[in-house]
Scaffold this active site. Structure first.
Site: not given
Length: 494
Positions: A411, A281, A196, A54, A278, A327, A84
């Protein structure tokens, strides 16, 4: 100074030191050997294996079943980087991109990615020559890693894309030519190894952690000053009351506040009130919870930046190539969302202390100005702080709760951790602004308490602060003073 990339743990502190000292990088002999051994194993595997591998001899994502001929393996990797490169939106801060380069180099150096030494060295060259790729904030799903931003980061390896260089944004081809660097020719697996990985997400986390560690300590110091000028009580910060609920951050905060106020005239004065609000404190509990969050997330991110996170993962010694999911950003997406909440709370409680300082109580004039009415004084800086806090709260919805399937369903679950990362950095910057506004108010209130004095160490800090931010006698333009207060926090040591 040179930092040698090796199998030794890269800490978040060391990343900060590398950036602050502008250290150069170099691949150690260990790293070079790791990379070479893995590449030689992969070359042998491709030559002698009949089975498709792959991303190495196949297409990507849902195209994983399409085999690619040996003559096209290099083109396959180059096409991957080009296709990409889909980053959008605002440019990523150059320091974050430097961390991306550093952590990508680190990830590839373990010898589980199948890249060439020359490819990793070119990333080192970009870092050392301050040739910083232009990367954009939007485009990653946080699985399969940070594909789009890492593609933009790696375009200059091919002589494509743009870079920041000597204060300008220029085509990478021009800058590489000036430096005598030729484009890299990618071989099998390299494009996938470069794209990746979780370096976009984790680098934002490192940047935010470096900022928040400092802001957490400064919040104690600023909060201590605010407590003092508000005529607050020190008893809630004692060891006894905090040790019975011994969260680490709570104890550290209580001791820090006592340290900053040691020797203060004001804190030792008899008090007419038995309790403080608060926001004063409960500093040990709130600031302490933020410290514990920073500590936890820091440990998670250090694991991440010291791991190979591309796919497939190669194990030369075991003769294994595994296509898995290292990844996937979920292990850091959830912690980043958690840290965003913590950072927002640090600003939230700070703004409340600012509100109390301008409230015209406990002997302080309304809005911290001598002639209120004619002067609005510090009325509107609190508005600004409240607005910033609101924005941070609105960013606290955990993006890791969402997933949108991609790649034709291959995916089908993604982390959205890239959005966790970018909003975390924004919230950290917002918190810095809110703390700077509190500091400006606390310093103004201190001067209005004269002739009383706070602790010697805070009086010294006051003198340093007044060199850049003046006392406000009458109304003036406040934005520049807020900006100077922010710059003071960025440059001060704590």
């Amino acid at each position: 100074m040179v930092y040698h990339i090796s199998n030794a743990t890269l800490t978040i502190e060391k990343v900060g030191e590398i950036l602050d000292k502008k250290m150069k990088l170099a691949l150690s002999e260990e790293a070079i050997e790791n990379i070479k051994r893995c590449r030689e194993f992969l070359d042998h595997k491709i030559e002698h294996s009949a089975e498709p591998i792959y991303g190495i001899t196949t297409g990507f994502g849902s195209l994983c079943n399409i085999s690619i001929g040996k003559e096209d393996l290099s083109q396959l990797q180059e096409n991957l980087v080009k296709s990409h490169s889909c980053g959008c939106g605002e440019m990523v801060d150059e320091n974050i991109v430097k961390i991306m380069l550093l952590t990508k180099i680190k990830s590839l150096s373990f010898g589980n990615s199948g890249v060439q030494v020359s490819t990793v060295q070119r990333l080192v060259d970009l870092f050392n020559e301050e040739v910083i790729p232009v990367v954009y904030q939007q485009g990653s799903l946080g699985a399969s890693g940070d594909l789009a931003p890492l593609a933009n980061m790696c375009l200059p390896l091919l002589g494509l894309g743009e870079v920041h260089y000597k204060g300008q944004i220029r085509p990478s081809a021009e800058v590489l030519d000036e430096l005598g660097l030729k484009p890299v020719r990618l071989v099998s697996k390299e494009g996938l190894a470069l794209l990746n990985g979780t370096q976009f997400m984790s680098s934002h986390a490192v940047y935010a952690l470096l900022k928040l560690r400092k802001l957490s300590a400064l919040a104690d110091k600023i909060g201590a000053l605010s407590l003092d000028v508000f005529d607050g009580r020190i008893e809630p910060f004692g060891d006894e009351v905090n040790a019975v609920r011994p969260h680490p951050g709570q104890l550290v905060t209580a001791r820090a506040v006592r340290h900053w106020l040691k020797g203060s005239e004001m804190i030792e004065q008899p008090k007419k009130h038995v309790q403080d609000p608060y926001s004063f404190r409960c500093m040990p509990q709130v600031h302490g919870a933020v410290k514990d969050a920073i500590s936890y997330v820091g440990n998670v991110i250090e694991i991440e930046i010291n791991s190979p996170t591309d796919n497939p993962t190669i194990f030369p010694d075991e003769d294994i190539i595994v296509s898995a999911g290292n990844f996937h950003g979920e292990p850091i997406a959830i912690p980043m969302d958690y840290l965003a909440v913590a950072a927002s709370e640090l600003a939230n409680i700070s703004e409340r202390r600012t509100y109390k300082l301008i409230s015209g109580t406990r002997g302080l004039p309304s809005f911290l100005v001598a002639n209120p009415g004619l002067n609005s004084g510090f009325m509107i800086p609190q508005y600004a702080a409240a607005s910033i806090v609101n924005q941070s709260k609105s960013l606290c919805w955990p993006t890791s709760c969402d997933s949108i399937p991609s790649s034709q369903g291959q995916e089908d679950h993604v982390s959205m951790g890239s959005n966790s990362a970018t909003k975390l950095v924004r919230i950290a910057s917002n918190t810095e602004r809110v703390l700077a506004i509190e500091l400006m108010n606390a310093m103004q209130a201190l001067e209005l308490r004269r002739p009383l004095h706070t602790s010697p160490v805070l009086e010294e800090w006051y003198e340093e602060y007044r060199k850049v931010v003046p006392f406000v006698e009458n109304d003036t333009v406040m934005s520049p003073l807020i900006e100077k207060s922010i710059e003071f926090l960025q440059t001060t040591e704590c």
